[in-house]
Design a protein around this motif. Structure first.
Motif, short mmCIF file in Angstrom:
data_model
loop_
_atom_site.label_atom_id
_atom_site.label_comp_id
_atom_site.label_asym_id
_atom_site.label_seq_id
_atom_site.Cartn_x
_atom_site.Cartn_y
_atom_site.Cartn_z
N UNK A 167 30.68 -51.18 102.46
CA UNK A 167 30.45 -52.22 101.65
C UNK A 167 29.09 -52.84 101.69
N UNK A 168 28.52 -52.95 100.48
CA UNK A 168 27.07 -53.05 100.18
C UNK A 168 26.82 -54.55 99.54
N UNK A 169 25.63 -55.16 99.70
CA UNK A 169 25.38 -56.53 99.12
C UNK A 169 25.34 -56.10 97.44
N UNK A 170 25.78 -57.28 96.84
CA UNK A 170 25.76 -57.24 95.48
C UNK A 170 24.51 -57.95 94.81
N UNK A 171 23.52 -57.11 94.97
CA UNK A 171 22.09 -57.46 94.61
C UNK A 171 21.50 -56.14 94.41
N UNK A 172 20.26 -56.36 93.51
CA UNK A 172 19.72 -55.21 93.37
C UNK A 172 20.38 -53.89 93.20
N UNK A 173 19.82 -52.86 93.97
CA UNK A 173 20.46 -51.46 93.60
C UNK A 173 21.59 -51.26 94.57
N UNK A 174 22.26 -52.48 94.98
CA UNK A 174 23.54 -52.45 95.69
C UNK A 174 23.42 -51.47 97.04
#
Length: 123
Positions: free
Chosen positions: A98-105
């Protein structure tokens, strides 16, 4: 917490294709952007591709742009990485996260990494 199992790796000749899968457990899969990362021997882990929660946005490392395609099926709690025109430098262990939902993920969430799936591209 989402638990992830990567699969689909293998040995392929340069120019070939592989499709990686990442199966997630838990009911919160669709709440997360998802990314693929890879780590080659002797190198640091690096970002490969990411996809937004809905699948409407995707991002790629320059090294794989135009060759790899990330997708997801939220109904099946699965994210995919279609890899075409593989090169020997794509050889690595591939992980999903899972990745943060900001920028380029591209920022992974949490410190835990699964076992990944090995991709080996012969020249």
């Amino acid at each position: 917490q989402v638990q992830l199992v990567e699969s689909g790796g293998g040995l392929v000749q340069a120019g070939g294709s592989l499709r990686l899968s990442c199966a997630a457990s838990g009911r919160t899969f669709s709440s997360y952007a998802m990314g693929w990362f890879r780590q080659a021997p002797g190198k640091e882990r690096e970002f490969v591709a990411a996809i937004s929660r809905s699948g409407g946005s995707t991002y790629y490392a320059d090294s794989v742009k135009g060759r790899f395609t990330i997708s997801r099926d939220n109904a099946k709690n699965t994210v995919f990485l279609q890899m075409n025109s593989l090169k020997p430098e794509d050889t690595a262990v591939y992980y999903c996260k899972p990745t943060l939902s900001r920028g380029t993920l591209s920022t992974p969430i949490g410190d835990y990494w699964g076992v990944g799936t090995q991709v080996t591209v012969s020249s």
